[in-house]
Design a protein around this motif. Structure first.
Motif, PDB file in Angstrom:
ATOM      1  N   LEU A  90       0.872  -1.194   0.010  1.00 43.98           N
ATOM      2  CA  LEU A  90       0.119   0.169  -0.006  1.00 43.98           C
ATOM      3  C   LEU A  90       0.915   1.277   0.028  1.00 43.98           C
ATOM      4  O   LEU A  90       1.617   1.300   0.875  1.00 43.98           O
ATOM      5  CB  LEU A  90      -0.815   0.097   1.112  1.00 43.98           C
ATOM      6  N   VAL A  91       0.649   2.246  -0.970  1.00 45.54           N
ATOM      7  CA  VAL A  91       1.507   3.416  -1.013  1.00 45.54           C
ATOM      8  C   VAL A  91       1.018   4.361   0.159  1.00 45.54           C
ATOM      9  O   VAL A  91      -0.233   4.497   0.317  1.00 45.54           O
ATOM     10  CB  VAL A  91       1.214   4.407  -2.402  1.00 45.54           C
ATOM     11  N   VAL A  92       1.733   4.650   0.864  1.00 47.01           N
ATOM     12  CA  VAL A  92       1.563   5.588   2.286  1.00 47.01           C
ATOM     13  C   VAL A  92       2.144   6.977   2.186  1.00 47.01           C
ATOM     14  O   VAL A  92       1.975   7.745   3.107  1.00 47.01           O
ATOM     15  CB  VAL A  92       2.022   4.985   3.549  1.00 47.01           C
ATOM     16  N   THR A  93       2.616   7.120   1.177  1.00 44.58           N
ATOM     17  CA  THR A  93       3.157   8.773   0.852  1.00 44.58           C
ATOM     18  C   THR A  93       2.121   9.252  -0.275  1.00 44.58           C
ATOM     19  O   THR A  93       1.179   8.476  -0.836  1.00 44.58           O
ATOM     20  CB  THR A  93       4.756   8.881   0.198  1.00 44.58           C
ATOM     21  N   ASP A  94       2.253  10.690  -0.275  1.00 47.19           N
ATOM     22  CA  ASP A  94       1.363  11.287  -1.075  1.00 47.19           C
ATOM     23  C   ASP A  94       1.409  10.791  -2.624  1.00 47.19           C
ATOM     24  O   ASP A  94       0.468  10.566  -3.331  1.00 47.19           O
ATOM     25  CB  ASP A  94       1.618  12.756  -1.324  1.00 47.19           C
ATOM     26  N   LYS A  95       2.581  10.203  -3.229  1.00 51.10           N
ATOM     27  CA  LYS A  95       2.819   9.543  -4.330  1.00 51.10           C
ATOM     28  C   LYS A  95       4.172   8.781  -4.266  1.00 51.10           C
ATOM     29  O   LYS A  95       5.156   9.329  -3.989  1.00 51.10           O
ATOM     30  CB  LYS A  95       2.926  10.835  -5.350  1.00 51.10           C
ATOM     31  N   GLU A  97       6.757   7.118  -6.534  1.00 52.33           N
ATOM     32  CA  GLU A  97       7.538   7.213  -7.979  1.00 52.33           C
ATOM     33  C   GLU A  97       8.109   5.656  -8.415  1.00 52.33           C
ATOM     34  O   GLU A  97       8.880   5.087  -7.421  1.00 52.33           O
ATOM     35  CB  GLU A  97       8.659   8.253  -8.039  1.00 52.33           C
ATOM     36  N   VAL A  98       7.556   4.974  -9.327  1.00 53.27           N
ATOM     37  CA  VAL A  98       8.234   3.750  -9.565  1.00 53.27           C
ATOM     38  C   VAL A  98       9.316   3.969 -10.647  1.00 53.27           C
ATOM     39  O   VAL A  98       8.922   4.669 -12.051  1.00 53.27           O
ATOM     40  CB  VAL A  98       6.968   2.856 -10.251  1.00 53.27           C
ATOM     41  N   ARG A  99      10.300   3.495 -10.368  1.00 48.70           N
ATOM     42  CA  ARG A  99      11.592   3.837 -11.560  1.00 48.70           C
ATOM     43  C   ARG A  99      11.983   2.685 -12.163  1.00 48.70           C
ATOM     44  O   ARG A  99      11.736   1.531 -11.745  1.00 48.70           O
ATOM     45  CB  ARG A  99      12.669   4.363 -10.524  1.00 48.70           C
ATOM     46  N   ALA A 100      12.859   3.034 -13.247  1.00 47.09           N
ATOM     47  CA  ALA A 100      13.115   1.823 -14.071  1.00 47.09           C
ATOM     48  C   ALA A 100      14.477   0.813 -13.244  1.00 47.09           C
ATOM     49  O   ALA A 100      14.400  -0.253 -13.673  1.00 47.09           O
ATOM     50  CB  ALA A 100      13.812   2.463 -15.282  1.00 47.09           C
ATOM     51  N   ALA A 101      14.807   1.556 -12.403  1.00 49.36           N
ATOM     52  CA  ALA A 101      15.860   0.755 -11.693  1.00 49.36           C
ATOM     53  C   ALA A 101      15.825   1.192 -10.131  1.00 49.36           C
ATOM     54  O   ALA A 101      15.231   2.277  -9.760  1.00 49.36           O
ATOM     55  CB  ALA A 101      17.441   0.981 -12.193  1.00 49.36           C
ATOM     56  N   ALA A 102      16.744   0.350  -9.435  1.00 51.83           N
ATOM     57  CA  ALA A 102      16.480   0.730  -7.899  1.00 51.83           C
ATOM     58  C   ALA A 102      17.415   1.934  -7.650  1.00 51.83           C
ATOM     59  O   ALA A 102      18.448   1.365  -6.902  1.00 51.83           O
ATOM     60  CB  ALA A 102      17.010  -0.537  -7.177  1.00 51.83           C
ATOM     61  N   ASP A 103      17.106   3.040  -8.130  1.00 55.58           N
ATOM     62  CA  ASP A 103      18.116   4.107  -8.181  1.00 55.58           C
ATOM     63  C   ASP A 103      17.289   5.301  -7.936  1.00 55.58           C
ATOM     64  O   ASP A 103      16.497   5.530  -9.172  1.00 55.58           O
ATOM     65  CB  ASP A 103      19.278   3.986  -9.024  1.00 55.58           C
ATOM     66  N   GLY A 104      17.551   6.080  -7.102  1.00 50.24           N
ATOM     67  CA  GLY A 104      17.057   7.519  -7.151  1.00 50.24           C
ATOM     68  C   GLY A 104      16.956   8.312  -8.566  1.00 50.24           C
ATOM     69  O   GLY A 104      16.423   9.202  -8.739  1.00 50.24           O
ATOM     70  N   ALA A 105      18.069   7.986  -9.211  1.00 54.20           N
ATOM     71  CA  ALA A 105      18.378   8.676 -10.504  1.00 54.20           C
ATOM     72  C   ALA A 105      17.828   8.166 -11.600  1.00 54.20           C
ATOM     73  O   ALA A 105      17.913   8.596 -12.804  1.00 54.20           O
ATOM     74  CB  ALA A 105      19.601   9.038 -10.543  1.00 54.20           C
ATOM     75  N   ALA A 106      16.977   6.818 -11.342  1.00 55.24           N
ATOM     76  CA  ALA A 106      16.739   6.274 -12.544  1.00 55.24           C
ATOM     77  C   ALA A 106      15.250   6.999 -13.169  1.00 55.24           C
ATOM     78  O   ALA A 106      14.849   7.729 -12.400  1.00 55.24           O
ATOM     79  CB  ALA A 106      16.267   4.676 -12.066  1.00 55.24           C
ATOM     80  N   ASN A 107      15.068   6.870 -14.479  1.00 60.00           N
ATOM     81  CA  ASN A 107      13.818   7.269 -14.892  1.00 60.00           C
ATOM     82  C   ASN A 107      12.540   6.897 -14.143  1.00 60.00           C
ATOM     83  O   ASN A 107      12.269   5.659 -13.743  1.00 60.00           O
ATOM     84  CB  ASN A 107      13.611   6.770 -16.359  1.00 60.00           C
ATOM     85  N   THR A 111       3.874   6.844 -11.590  1.00 54.32           N
ATOM     86  CA  THR A 111       3.507   7.087 -10.182  1.00 54.32           C
ATOM     87  C   THR A 111       2.187   6.386  -9.707  1.00 54.32           C
ATOM     88  O   THR A 111       1.289   6.047 -10.468  1.00 54.32           O
ATOM     89  CB  THR A 111       3.562   8.504  -9.911  1.00 54.32           C
ATOM     90  N   VAL A 112       2.312   6.180  -8.493  1.00 56.31           N
ATOM     91  CA  VAL A 112       1.052   5.729  -7.513  1.00 56.31           C
ATOM     92  C   VAL A 112       0.595   6.418  -6.752  1.00 56.31           C
ATOM     93  O   VAL A 112       1.452   6.869  -5.772  1.00 56.31           O
ATOM     94  CB  VAL A 112       1.440   4.194  -7.122  1.00 56.31           C
ATOM     95  N   VAL A 141      10.120   0.793  -6.367  1.00 53.44           N
ATOM     96  CA  VAL A 141       9.656   1.864  -5.481  1.00 53.44           C
ATOM     97  C   VAL A 141      10.741   1.754  -4.203  1.00 53.44           C
ATOM     98  O   VAL A 141      10.970   0.821  -3.808  1.00 53.44           O
ATOM     99  CB  VAL A 141       8.129   1.759  -5.208  1.00 53.44           C
ATOM    100  N   ARG A 142      10.685   2.700  -3.681  1.00 54.25           N
ATOM    101  CA  ARG A 142      11.382   3.001  -2.250  1.00 54.25           C
ATOM    102  C   ARG A 142      10.640   2.280  -1.262  1.00 54.25           C
ATOM    103  O   ARG A 142       9.454   2.581  -1.031  1.00 54.25           O
ATOM    104  CB  ARG A 142      11.817   4.680  -1.837  1.00 54.25           C
ATOM    105  N   ILE A 143      11.187   1.591  -0.588  1.00 52.77           N
ATOM    106  CA  ILE A 143      10.438   0.869   0.766  1.00 52.77           C
ATOM    107  C   ILE A 143       9.715   1.801   1.489  1.00 52.77           C
ATOM    108  O   ILE A 143       8.806   1.516   2.224  1.00 52.77           O
ATOM    109  CB  ILE A 143      11.386  -0.157   1.497  1.00 52.77           C
ATOM    110  N   LEU A 144      10.192   3.211   1.609  1.00 48.02           N
ATOM    111  CA  LEU A 144       9.610   4.096   2.647  1.00 48.02           C
ATOM    112  C   LEU A 144       8.278   4.677   2.228  1.00 48.02           C
ATOM    113  O   LEU A 144       7.533   5.373   2.858  1.00 48.02           O
ATOM    114  CB  LEU A 144      10.558   5.299   2.803  1.00 48.02           C
ATOM    115  N   ASP A 145       8.008   4.477   0.782  1.00 47.73           N
ATOM    116  CA  ASP A 145       6.569   4.894   0.425  1.00 47.73           C
ATOM    117  C   ASP A 145       5.561   3.834   0.364  1.00 47.73           C
ATOM    118  O   ASP A 145       4.508   4.146  -0.051  1.00 47.73           O
ATOM    119  CB  ASP A 145       7.054   5.137  -1.148  1.00 47.73           C
ATOM    120  N   VAL A 146       6.079   2.660   0.999  1.00 48.85           N
ATOM    121  CA  VAL A 146       4.965   1.696   0.848  1.00 48.85           C
ATOM    122  C   VAL A 146       4.693   0.887   2.451  1.00 48.85           C
ATOM    123  O   VAL A 146       5.960   1.004   3.002  1.00 48.85           O
ATOM    124  CB  VAL A 146       5.285   0.666  -0.223  1.00 48.85           C
ATOM    125  N   TRP A 147       3.776   0.276   2.408  1.00 50.07           N
ATOM    126  CA  TRP A 147       3.280  -0.409   3.682  1.00 50.07           C
ATOM    127  C   TRP A 147       3.009  -1.761   3.269  1.00 50.07           C
ATOM    128  O   TRP A 147       2.334  -2.295   2.288  1.00 50.07           O
ATOM    129  CB  TRP A 147       2.469   0.106   4.620  1.00 50.07           C
TER     130      TRP A 147
END
Length: 149
Positions: A90-95, A97-107, A111-112, A141-147
């Motif tokens: 479950l997404v627990v942040t406002d939005k 971002e689902v990225r192409a790779a496990a990297d904050g700089a990835a495309n 979004t969910v 997705v970052r684990i901090l954004d989901v539950w």
């Protein structure tokens, strides 16, 4: 005497922490419109209704009922037959971002929004988890954004 009390207190604390260190069990709801109840009975007060794929943490099970916790911390009972082992998040942040790779700089692929649900495809690693949207799109997705981990 003080030392014995301290040793006893530390031993008790270690027991509590080791007992709670067991793996969490997350499940998801199989179908739309499943009620969560105040007690393990269909005649108990209905607290709220959840939709398909909604993740819950199973706290305990008895016979045909499971006591669960949701992302808000609310505790209720659900018929065990209404639960699936399909890992959903479950997404627990406002939005999220689902990225192409496990990297904050990835495309960013998509979004969910908050309270959106995605399927977990692999175990979390280095702060990221691979997920799939219901339309089939996949990414990280970052684990901090989901539950539900």
């Amino acid at each position: 005497m003080k030392r014995r009390c301290l040793v006893a207190a530390l031993a008790m604390a270690a027991g509590v922490f080791s007992a709670s260190a067991g793996a969490l069990e997350f499940r998801s709801v199989k179908e739309t419109g499943v009620a969560l109840y105040e007690a393990p009975s269909l005649t108990a007060k209905k607290l709220f209704v959840v939709s398909r794929y909604y993740p819950v943490e199973v706290l305990t099970s008895q016979k045909e009922w499971s006591r669960v916790r949701d992302a808000t911390g609310g505790i209720a009972w659900i018929p065990t037959a209404a639960l699936s082992s399909q890992p959903m998040l479950l997404v627990v942040t406002d939005k999220a971002e689902v990225r192409a790779a496990a990297d904050g700089a990835a495309n960013v692929l998509f979004t969910v929004p908050r309270d959106g649900v995605v399927e977990m495809l692999a175990s979390p690693s280095a702060g990221w988890v691979k997920v799939r949207h219901r339309d089939g799109a996949q990414g990280f997705v970052r684990i901090l954004d989901v539950w539900g981990l």
